[in-house]
Design an enzyme around this catalytic site. Structure first.
Site, PDB file in Angstrom:
ATOM      1  N   ASP A  57       0.847  -1.128  -0.155  1.00 33.25           N
ATOM      2  CA  ASP A  57      -0.009   0.055   0.010  1.00 33.25           C
ATOM      3  C   ASP A  57       1.013   1.252   0.051  1.00 33.25           C
ATOM      4  OD1 ASP A  57      -2.273   1.613   0.254  1.00 33.25           O
ATOM      5  OD2 ASP A  57      -2.001   1.866   2.421  1.00 33.25           O
ATOM      6  N   PHE A  99     -10.518  20.131 -10.513  1.00 34.65           N
ATOM      7  CA  PHE A  99      -9.568  19.401 -11.149  1.00 34.65           C
ATOM      8  C   PHE A  99      -9.955  17.783 -11.516  1.00 34.65           C
ATOM      9  CE2 PHE A  99      -6.574  16.032 -10.060  1.00 34.65           C
ATOM     10  CZ  PHE A  99      -5.284  16.480 -10.769  1.00 34.65           C
ATOM     11  N   LYS A 131      -3.975  26.383 -11.480  1.00 31.77           N
ATOM     12  CA  LYS A 131      -2.704  25.827 -10.922  1.00 31.77           C
ATOM     13  C   LYS A 131      -2.946  24.090 -11.609  1.00 31.77           C
ATOM     14  CE  LYS A 131      -4.414  24.108  -6.561  1.00 31.77           C
ATOM     15  NZ  LYS A 131      -4.324  24.272  -5.074  1.00 31.77           N
ATOM     16  N   ASN A 181      -8.337  -1.414   4.588  1.00 30.61           N
ATOM     17  CA  ASN A 181      -8.720  -1.450   3.122  1.00 30.61           C
ATOM     18  C   ASN A 181      -7.655  -2.327   2.541  1.00 30.61           C
ATOM     19  OD1 ASN A 181      -6.907   0.613   3.579  1.00 30.61           O
ATOM     20  ND2 ASN A 181      -6.670   1.014   1.529  1.00 30.61           N
ATOM     21  N   ASP A 182      -6.561  -2.739   3.331  1.00 29.93           N
ATOM     22  CA  ASP A 182      -5.494  -3.657   2.886  1.00 29.93           C
ATOM     23  C   ASP A 182      -5.690  -5.172   3.249  1.00 29.93           C
ATOM     24  OD1 ASP A 182      -4.048  -1.462   1.794  1.00 29.93           O
ATOM     25  OD2 ASP A 182      -3.395  -0.846   3.774  1.00 29.93           O
TER      26      ASP A 182
END
Length: 1071
Positions: free
Chosen positions: A380, A503, A526, A778-779
């Site tokens: 991760d 973005f 930016k 989540n891992d």
């Protein structure tokens, strides 16, 4: 306010069936507060949903014994010994059932206790989580109950810094604008704050008492594992009260639960004389006088016994006689070696972290040797490779470099360009300011220029705003659509926020359109240098580009800042274009992108920024060492591609000369998946030829280095079968590309996709040994899927550490865990297993040869006490100590020379070549023992049957023990005590066993045998001669191979031996 929320890990349930339904239901109806709709509004359909109980344990009180026994006897070794034990019980065998039954019972009992204790810990953790207090609204009051009692439809109240107990629909907040800030670290690994908005119809209600009058239903989709898509509709029958949050999915149906990988049993990769003897016996007995000699007449029932039944029982008896070649004691020794060896890892002081006060943990000792066989590491990013702590480093304005509190070029420019640059960074973002005590509408800390608490979904934006604050400009807040900033003169400037051009990963930039207090309209932008420079018409481009490239080489995250001034007419046209695109019902995203492209052009370049995503200590050094060891490192993250790629450069996973290949949604939109894959395949194979990079180190200088970037959407398409219905898919082509890449980055990955990647590599045709490491819930899926799972004891909770096989405080500790401990574990277990096989070939093969001299009568060559104690007492402790303490090279050498890891990679020490050598050595020694004793003392009358067997056994015990002494490189007083002590114990035991009349024995065939043998001078000479002849081939082989074909490890041993000798000689000469 709902803030910094993590989702707890639950166990997976792949399908959901509504009560009373036989087929899958596409949607579910949730009645808020469990209130039926008013009569006549809609049909009431009662549904039953699971409660919020989570279960990560494997056993219950009732199924532990049968389920654990089933799991244990699935292992071939346990099942084999069980069969041997049953055979000894059923038929008349040369040895007692106790010799197999007791060791088997010991192994089963110890393993059951260990697994039961581990599961009890899981039960304990589950209970702690299930009993967590949860606040919910009932009858107009705030009441508390346990998390496990939560039901779908309950109205839940979550306070600041609390975790969500289940999946909720966010309906109200204590903030006036109906927003909350959430971290989803346990879901997708991103620990930055994300802004969520309450349902428009209910966000203004805050009175708990009004909830009693609410009648509302929620129609939502069935549980599914996609973290980024969620569909629901709400129907309010009245809207007179507040709904802080409604439980939609509970327990096994939460998003996190559906991304959980069920825990499976992990096993290590290290893991027909009876038939021949049965055939030979009946060949021998084909002559009547051999089948029934005068001294052993058969009874009438024995003569009438079925021939096939006799042959089968004889086969079983021989199998029992020769089962010592794989004794239960070997299994016991291996289990003890793994269990005790795991403590050496937990005791390692270098792997203790002073900051957290944590050391390494071993949750299972069954996989120790796998740590020395790792070929792929899946890691991760957030919290594992990085600390997720962005820090503003510098900014460059028209070629002048500014660092917070330090000006690199010696002066500050008080001009229009500098002010515009700072204003642009204060305005061009989506940062929000956390509420605090206010004075006349302004925060106290703002007035005193102390740090504000900024919140954003992008940690880069927070770092930029905080960095500019240290340079004199402070962003205060967004209020009533006006952005307020505090300039250097402590004057507050207000800008009206007109438009935000958000973005996205395709444009790689964002813009805002603002109106100043003087009426001027500015567009500040930016973004990445590649997306800004082509749209710039003026500015000091060369100087800024040079600085950006320099910062990028150093692994810093760079952004360029530009602006343009808009006239009222230009803004009016842009506003109309944006409004039309936003209202489009079809292709809205595409039309918005086209409008953005028209607006964002003809910029004036202001400058650039550099932000550092601080890596964990020695993360880059660890990855470099792993690559030198021949281990391929993949990064699997839920982060955006740009963020993850910058981290990969910073930690040296990608290098300056690495050619980046992209397999992303953007690429697939431009070309078909088929074309993209084949183009990538041609690219990597054109340079690397037919050889895959698995043949080389990850840092090969002879081949072009490639780095592959793939996102979650592209992976989903690859994993999906082809539309033409063909049996094949794109997996093999994808794997071929990955094999030729030095590093792979997988971004925007859901937890289940991480596990799919690991499984894809694990099940590929090479079947490599995989390791997954992460720090968040989540891992957990990929940690459970990999051969070896390692959890980081980090800031995101202990879910990963609790579900892993091993846990370490920091990523840097992975280096020593694999290159030192893993290397030692594998070398030790390899020697232990092969030495056990060797010493039992030496033990059993003379018994096999003896059958030719005893008419295949199943007569034992050794006394029963010797048969029982050979593997339990006489030869077990020295090899156990070897398996715990052997160091063929020092730990410091293994850390300095990572390439030594490749000497043991791909199961190098347990291949057929090594196995055949050990087998040959065992057979050779056994032949020397047996025929040496036979021919040397053939005509000596005083040597009877038991004396002959004792002589062979004595040579055997001394030879195999001295063989281990020759293989030992790391001597301690414990080794000396065990090796020489075991030989002394054998002699003392033999003297006592044959020198005393034991009252509990019916007959004592060994009485005075050992002392009679030692009273013979030729016996002493014979023992010494046979031991020397037996050890000679192994000594010659070691000398010749070390001189002619030395391994890398042996060359290092010689190198450091001469260094030590030189140092010793110099010290002596100086003294």
């Amino acid at each position: 306010v709902f803030q910094r929320t993590e989702f707890h890990l639950l166990q997976i349930k792949n399908q959901f069936m509504c009560a009373g339904e036989e087929n899958w239901v596409d949607s579910r109806t949730v009645y808020v507060g469990h209130r039926e709709p008013p009569p006549g509004t809609e049909a009431y359909i009662p549904q039953r949903f699971p409660d919020n109980r989570i279960v990560s344990s494997k056993y219950t009180f009732w199924n532990f014994v049968p389920k654990n026994l089933f799991e244990q006897f699935r292992r071939i070794a346990n099942f084999y010994f069980l069969i041997i034990f049953l055979v000894q019980l059923i038929i008349d065998t040369p040895t007692s059932p106790v010799t197999s039954g007791l060791p088997l019972l010991f192994v089963i009992t110890v393993t059951a206790i260990k697994q039961g204790y581990e599961d009890w810990l899981r039960h304990k953790a589950d209970n702690a989580m299930n009993q967590c207090p949860v606040h919910f609204i009932q009858h107009g009051k705030l009441v508390r109950k346990q998390s496990r009692k939560l039901r779908v439809g309950d109205i839940v109240m979550v306070k600041e810094d609390e975790t969500f107990p289940c999946d909720l629909i966010f309906l109200s907040s204590s903030r006036g604008d109906g927003t909350c800030f959430v971290t989803t670290a346990s879901l997708d690994g991103e620990s930055s704050h994300k802004t969520y908005y309450a349902v428009q119809d209910t966000k203004a209600f805050h009175n708990e008492q009004e909830i009693d009058a609410l009648h509302a239903t929620i129609e939502c989709e069935q549980p599914q594992p996609d973290l980024y898509n969620y569909c629901f509709t709400k129907k309010s029958h009245n809207t007179n009260c507040l709904i802080p949050g409604v439980a939609i999915y509970t327990g096994m149906e939460t998003k996190m639960a559906l991304n959980y990988q069920a825990k499976s049993q992990k096993r290590s990769a290290v893991e027909n004389k009876a038939l021949i003897n049965t055939v030979l016996k009946y060949v021998w007995q084909s002559e009547p006088f051999r089948d029934e000699p005068w001294y052993n007449q058969k009874t009438e029932p024995e003569r009438k016994r079925n021939l096939f039944l006799r042959a089968f029982t004889d086969f079983l008896a021989f199998m029992v006689l020769f089962n010592y070649i794989i004794p239960v004691s070997m299994y016991v020794t291996v289990e003890m070696q793994k269990f005790l060896g795991s403590y050496f890892l937990t005791w390692d002081e270098e792997m203790f972290d002073e900051d957290t006060g944590e050391g390494p943990l071993v949750n299972t000792s069954d996989l120790n040797e796998e740590l020395g066989q790792i070929e792929y590491v899946f890691t991760d990013k957030t919290g594992t490779l990085t600390e997720n702590n962005m820090e503003f480093v510098e900014c460059c304005i028209e070629g002048h470099v500014y660092v917070p509190h330090v000006i690199c070029n010696g002066q500050i420019l008080h001009d229009c360009t500098e002010d515009l640059f700072f204003r642009a960074l204060c305005l061009c973002h989506t940062v929000q300011v956390k509420d605090d005590d206010s004075v006349d509408g302004l925060k106290k800390n703002q007035l005193s220029r102390r740090s504000c608490i900024y919140i954003s979904s992008s940690p880069d934006e927070v770092a930029l705003v905080e960095g500019i604050q240290r340079l004199g400009y402070t962003y205060l807040r967004l209020k009533d659509n006006f952005m307020e900033i505090l300039n250097r003169e402590n004057n507050i400037e207000k800008f009206e926020l007109l438009e935000v051009l958000s973005f996205d990963s395709v444009r790689r930039r964002m813009s805002v359109i603002v109106r100043s207090s003087t009426g001027d309209i500015f567009l500040f932008c930016k973004g990445a240098d590649s997306s800004i420079f082509p749209r710039v018409k003026e500015g000091k481009i060369d100087q800024i580009r040079s600085r950006v490239e320099r910062n990028a080489v150093e692994g810093l995250r760079t952004l360029c800042v530009a602006y343009k001034k808009l006239t009222a007419e230009e803004y009016s046209n842009a506003q109309k274009l944006l409004q039309n695109a936003k209202l489009a019902l079809q292709d809205r995203e595409k039309k918005l992108a086209e409008v953005y492209e028209k607006i964002e052009r003809d910029f004036i370049l202001l400058g650039a920024t550099a932000v550092e995503d601080r890596l964990q200590e020695k993360a880059a050094d660890t990855i470099e060492a792993l690559q030198k060891a021949g281990i391929k490192v993949w990064v699997l993250t839920g982060d955006k591609m740009e963020t993850a790629a910058a981290t990969c450069y910073a930690c040296k996973l990608f290098r300056r000369n690495t050619q980046i290949l992209e397999l992303t949604t953007k690429k697939i939109e431009e070309q078909s998946l088929h074309d993209v894959l084949f183009d990538l395949s041609k690219t990597v194979l054109r340079h690397n030829g037919s050889l895959t990079r698995d043949t080389f180190s990850g840092l090969s200088t002879d081949m072009q280095d490639y780095g592959l970037i793939i996102d979650g959407a592209a992976l989903s398409l690859i994993m999906k079968p082809r539309q033409d219905g063909s049996s094949g898919n794109y997996r093999e082509l994808f794997l071929e590309i990955c094999r030729n890449c030095s590093a792979v980055l997988c971004c925007r990955m859901a937890p289940l996709q991480k596990a799919q990647i690991v499984k894809l590599i694990k099940l590929s045709k090479e079947h490599p040994i995989t390791l997954a490491i992460g720090d968040g819930a989540n891992d957990v899926s990929m940690i459970l899927e990999a051969h070896v799972g390692i959890g980081i004891i980090g800031k995101e909770g202990r879910q990963a550490a609790r579900n892993s096989d091993y846990a370490i405080p920091k990523f840097k500790h992975l280096k020593k865990m694999l290159l030192v401990h893993g290397h030692f574990y594998y070398v030790r277990i390899s020697e232990l297993v092969q030495y056990f096989f060797y010493k039992n070939v030496c033990f059993i093969f003379p018994q096999f040869l003896y059958q030719f001299f005893c008419g295949f009568s199943q007569q034992t060559l050794y006394d029963t006490a010797y048969l029982t104690l050979y593997n339990i007492s006489f030869t077990s402790l020295p090899i156990l100590l070897y398996g715990l303490m052997e160091q063929h090279v020092s730990a410091d050498t293994l850390k300095r020379e990572p390439s030594l890891y490749r000497d043991v990679a791909k199961n190098a020490l347990l291949r057929w070549r090594a196995f055949i050598y050990w087998t040959f050595l065992g057979v050779f020694d056994a032949v020397v023992f047996f025929f040496g004793a036979y021919f040397l003392f053939d005509n000596t009358i005083m040597f009877g049957n038991w004396t002959f067997g004792t002589l062979v056994f004595t040579v055997l015990v001394f030879t195999v023990t001295l063989k281990l002494a020759l293989d030992t490189h790391y001597w301690t007083w414990i080794n000396h005590f065990m090796i020489w002590g075991s030989l002394v114990f054998y002699i003392i035991f033999s003297l006592l066993w044959g020198g005393i009349i034991w009252p509990f024995l019916n007959y004592q065939r060994m009485y005075y045998v050992f002392m009679q043998m030692l009273s013979s001078g030729p016996a002493w000479l014979g023992i010494i001669l046979l031991i020397t002849v037996s050890l000679l081939p192994d000594v010659l082989k070691k000398v010749l191979c070390r001189q002619l074909w030395p391994t890398a490890t042996e060359r290092i041993q010689v190198k450091y031996f001469f260094i030590v000798v030189s140092f010793f000689v110099s010290e002596v000469s100086n003294n």
